[in-house]
Scaffold this motif. Structure first.
Motif, PDB file in Angstrom:
ATOM      1  N   THR A  68      38.876  34.953  40.824  1.00 24.46           N
ATOM      2  CA  THR A  68      38.569  34.561  42.202  1.00 24.46           C
ATOM      3  C   THR A  68      39.758  34.844  43.100  1.00 24.46           C
ATOM      4  OG1 THR A  68      37.041  32.827  41.485  1.00 24.46           O
ATOM      5  CG2 THR A  68      37.948  32.631  43.714  1.00 24.46           C
ATOM      6  N   ARG A  69      40.925  34.481  42.644  1.00 21.20           N
ATOM      7  CA  ARG A  69      42.145  34.776  43.404  1.00 21.20           C
ATOM      8  C   ARG A  69      42.371  36.275  43.490  1.00 21.20           C
ATOM      9  NH1 ARG A  69      47.505  32.486  40.921  1.00 21.20           N
ATOM     10  NH2 ARG A  69      46.955  34.033  39.341  1.00 21.20           N
ATOM     11  N   GLU A  70      42.108  36.985  42.401  1.00 24.12           N
ATOM     12  CA  GLU A  70      42.312  38.425  42.411  1.00 24.12           C
ATOM     13  C   GLU A  70      41.366  39.111  43.389  1.00 24.12           C
ATOM     14  OE1 GLU A  70      45.177  39.655  39.803  1.00 24.12           O
ATOM     15  OE2 GLU A  70      45.066  38.084  41.321  1.00 24.12           O
ATOM     16  N   PHE A  71      40.150  38.608  43.519  1.00 26.61           N
ATOM     17  CA  PHE A  71      39.238  39.156  44.523  1.00 26.61           C
ATOM     18  C   PHE A  71      39.833  39.006  45.916  1.00 26.61           C
ATOM     19  CE2 PHE A  71      36.099  38.186  47.798  1.00 26.61           C
ATOM     20  CZ  PHE A  71      35.431  39.405  47.869  1.00 26.61           C
ATOM     21  N   ARG A  72      40.341  37.819  46.238  1.00 23.88           N
ATOM     22  CA  ARG A  72      40.924  37.595  47.567  1.00 23.88           C
ATOM     23  C   ARG A  72      42.100  38.533  47.802  1.00 23.88           C
ATOM     24  NH1 ARG A  72      40.451  32.025  46.111  1.00 23.88           N
ATOM     25  NH2 ARG A  72      42.715  31.913  45.806  1.00 23.88           N
ATOM     26  N   ARG A  73      42.933  38.682  46.808  1.00 23.93           N
ATOM     27  CA  ARG A  73      44.154  39.476  46.944  1.00 23.93           C
ATOM     28  C   ARG A  73      43.845  40.949  47.162  1.00 23.93           C
ATOM     29  NH1 ARG A  73      48.032  41.684  43.348  1.00 23.93           N
ATOM     30  NH2 ARG A  73      46.807  41.098  41.539  1.00 23.93           N
ATOM     31  N   PHE A  74      42.965  41.499  46.333  1.00 26.06           N
ATOM     32  CA  PHE A  74      42.690  42.921  46.429  1.00 26.06           C
ATOM     33  C   PHE A  74      41.765  43.250  47.593  1.00 26.06           C
ATOM     34  CE2 PHE A  74      44.049  42.723  41.932  1.00 26.06           C
ATOM     35  CZ  PHE A  74      45.115  43.601  42.040  1.00 26.06           C
ATOM     36  N   ASN A  75      40.891  42.333  47.950  1.00 29.51           N
ATOM     37  CA  ASN A  75      40.061  42.559  49.129  1.00 29.51           C
ATOM     38  C   ASN A  75      40.933  42.587  50.385  1.00 29.51           C
ATOM     39  OD1 ASN A  75      37.431  42.831  50.433  1.00 29.51           O
ATOM     40  ND2 ASN A  75      37.801  40.772  51.225  1.00 29.51           N
ATOM     41  N   PHE A  76      41.932  41.725  50.419  1.00 29.60           N
ATOM     42  CA  PHE A  76      42.890  41.721  51.543  1.00 29.60           C
ATOM     43  C   PHE A  76      43.616  43.061  51.615  1.00 29.60           C
ATOM     44  CE2 PHE A  76      47.232  40.994  53.107  1.00 29.60           C
ATOM     45  CZ  PHE A  76      46.981  40.441  54.342  1.00 29.60           C
ATOM     46  N   ALA A  77      44.076  43.559  50.469  1.00 28.06           N
ATOM     47  CA  ALA A  77      44.769  44.850  50.446  1.00 28.06           C
ATOM     48  C   ALA A  77      43.845  45.967  50.915  1.00 28.06           C
ATOM     49  CB  ALA A  77      45.270  45.139  49.031  1.00 28.06           C
ATOM     50  N   HIS A  78      42.582  45.873  50.541  1.00 27.06           N
ATOM     51  CA  HIS A  78      41.621  46.903  50.954  1.00 27.06           C
ATOM     52  C   HIS A  78      41.381  46.861  52.459  1.00 27.06           C
ATOM     53  CE1 HIS A  78      38.384  49.740  50.735  1.00 27.06           C
ATOM     54  NE2 HIS A  78      37.509  48.883  51.220  1.00 27.06           N
ATOM     55  N   MET A  79      41.358  45.681  53.041  1.00 30.56           N
ATOM     56  CA  MET A  79      41.219  45.587  54.489  1.00 30.56           C
ATOM     57  C   MET A  79      42.428  46.208  55.194  1.00 30.56           C
ATOM     58  SD  MET A  79      38.272  44.345  55.153  1.00 30.56           S
ATOM     59  CE  MET A  79      37.766  45.322  53.713  1.00 30.56           C
ATOM     60  N   GLN A  80      43.593  46.083  54.584  1.00 31.14           N
ATOM     61  CA  GLN A  80      44.767  46.754  55.129  1.00 31.14           C
ATOM     62  C   GLN A  80      44.589  48.271  55.075  1.00 31.14           C
ATOM     63  OE1 GLN A  80      47.909  44.849  52.719  1.00 31.14           O
ATOM     64  NE2 GLN A  80      48.712  44.015  54.635  1.00 31.14           N
ATOM     65  N   HIS A  81      43.969  48.776  54.018  1.00 29.30           N
ATOM     66  CA  HIS A  81      43.681  50.210  53.932  1.00 29.30           C
ATOM     67  C   HIS A  81      42.842  50.669  55.126  1.00 29.30           C
ATOM     68  CE1 HIS A  81      44.306  50.735  49.271  1.00 29.30           C
ATOM     69  NE2 HIS A  81      45.402  50.382  49.910  1.00 29.30           N
TER      70      HIS A  81
END
Length: 237
Positions: free
Chosen positions: A175-188
Motif C-alpha cells: 500500500t505504501r509502495e503504491f503511494r510512493r511509486f504513483n507519486f513518482a509517476h505523477m512527477q514523470h
C-alpha cells in the motif's frame, strides 16, 4: 534481468539499506540462495550488480562483503544525480523534443498510467515500473545529446543507491509502495509537460526534485518510521 534476478536484487538492496546485512558482513552465493530460495545463478548476477552499485566489495577469498554506507554519502550521490539529470532535462527542453523521443516518453507515461489505474500494486507491477522508470530516465539523458552528462552519471552510479536502477522496495507494505511509486509517476507527467512545452528551467527544477524526492519526502511514504531522515531504508525511484 530475469524475474528471480530482480527479486534477489530488490531483497538484497533492502537488507543492506535496513542494516539487516551489516557493513563488513560476508555473504556467499550458497547461503544467500538458500535464504532467498532461488538458484545460485540469479544470486551470482545480483552480487555483480551490487558490486557495480557500490554496495558490495569482493572479498580477498571467495564471496563478497557489505560495504559501509552512511546517510551523507547516499544523500550526496543522489543530489549529484539530480543536478546531472536536471541539466539533461533543461538541455532537452531547450533543444526541443524529437518526435521519436516524445512518443517514447508518452509511451512510458501510458504504461505507468495503466500500471497504477487499478489503485494498488503487486510485485510484478513494481518490476515493470523499474523497467519503464529506467527507460524514462535514459530517454531524457539521451535526448540531451551531452556525452559528458552520460559519463558523469556512469561514474556516479557506482556510489551506493545513486543509480536510477537501484530500486529497493518493501514487499510487506505494498500500500505504501503504491503511494510512493504513483507519486513518482505523477512527477514523470509534470516533467514531460515541461519538456514538451520547451520550459527548460521548469524541467530542470522538476527533474532535480524528482531525484531528491525519496530523501526529502520519506515521512510521506512511511509516516510511522522512527527516523526517516536517517535513511535506514532507502528506495530509489
Amino acid at each position: 534481468m530475469s524475474k528471480p534476478g530482480q527479486r534477489v536484487l530488490i531483497a538484497l538492496r533492502k537488507m543492506i539499506a535496513s542494516g539487516e546485512l551489516a557493513a563488513g558482513e560476508r555473504i556467499g552465493e550458497i547461503a544467500t540462495a538458500e535464504l532467498l530460495q532461488v538458484s545460485r545463478t540469479p544470486v551470482r548476477i545480483a552480487f555483480r550488480t551490487l558490486e557495480q552499485e557500490g554496495l558490495l566489495v569482493k572479498s580477498a577469498g571467495r564471496g563478497f562483503t557489505v560495504r559501509a554506507v552512511n546517510a551523507n554519502e547516499i544523500a550526496g550521490a543522489v543530489e549529484v544525480r539530480g543536478v546531472l539529470e536536471g541539466l539533461a532535462a533543461r538541455l532537452t527542453a531547450e533543444r526541443g523534443l524529437a518526435p521519436s523521443i516524445k512518443n517514447a516518453l508518452y509511451e512510458c507515461l501510458q504504461q505507468g498510467d495503466h500500471l497504477f489505474e487499478k489503485g494498488y500494486v503487486v510485485e510484478d507491477d513494481l518490476r515493470l515500473y523499474h523497467d519503464l522508470n529506467m527507460r524514462f530516465h535514459q530517454l531524457i539523458i539521451e535526448a540531451s545529446d551531452n556525452p559528458a552528462i552520460t559519463d558523469a552519471l556512469a561514474r556516479n552510479d557506482h556510489l551506493p543507491f545513486a543509480s536510477v536502477s537501484a530500486l529497493a522496495v518493501d514487499l510487506n507494505d505494498l500500500t505504501r509502495e503504491f503511494r510512493r511509486f504513483n507519486f513518482a509517476h505523477m512527477q514523470h507527467h509534470a516533467i514531460v509537460d515541461a519538456l514538451v512545452h520547451g520550459q527548460g528551467a521548469r524541467a530542470e527544477s522538476l527533474m532535480r526534485e524528482h531525484a531528491n524526492a525519496t530523501l526529502r519526502y520519506a515521512s510521506i511514504f512511511s509516516p510511522t518510521q522512527l527516523d526517516p531522515a536517517g535513511l535506514k531504508i532507502i528506495y530509489r525511484e
